[in-house]
Scaffold this motif. Sequence first.
Motif: not given
Length: 222
Positions: A2, A27-28, A30, A43-45, A61
């Motif tokens: 992440n 995986n993620h 941010l 998988k994007f925020r 988070e």
Amino acid sequence: MNVLIFGATGMVGQSVLRECLLDPQVNHVLSIGRSATGQSQAKFREHVLKDITDLAPLTDELSRIDACFFCLGVSSVGMSEEKYHAITYELTMNIANTLANIQPKMTFVYVTGASTDSTEQGSSMWARVKGKTENALLKLPFKSAFMFRPGAILPKNGVKSKTKLYQTFIVILSPIFPLLQKWFPNTVIDSEQIGRAMISVARNGYPKSIMEITDIRNASGR
């Protein structure tokens, strides 16, 4: 893995974000910044914040982050040392200290610059401030920290600089990018290599904490 990115709308940040989104082992992703990236993937925020140092609401988070890629930076041209210090050192350390408290097991990667002054005593203002920032980051209790010192960066894959003058030079020189990399291997690196190298050191580590262009290129595998 992440990943957290600061400065994802800048030239280096855009490249790192692109490589993270393409990498199946990430995986993620941010992003935290003052402006939106325009990206939209599963998988994007991202969090667009007026005050990017106010991370308390994101503690849960951030506690799941494995690596932070800190790509924020400004040119020192026409800037007083006091203002440059506030943006380069104080802002960076404010965020880094918060992250170290929330998740000390993460890897922190900081984009600095070639010729950064680790002694903090040289005549170049920007190099002293960058050196002070590097030294302070390396003392924080992260799992590991890497200082990336790229020189001239050639953007690839549609990445653009937010600095108009630099972008103009990029457009003019783009036809000879391959030659520039061949002629000046210790001075010139491309944005894709930086992105790949960041992911690599976060995943596998690297023998050096301060990474010059040759180290970045080696870590990128390209």
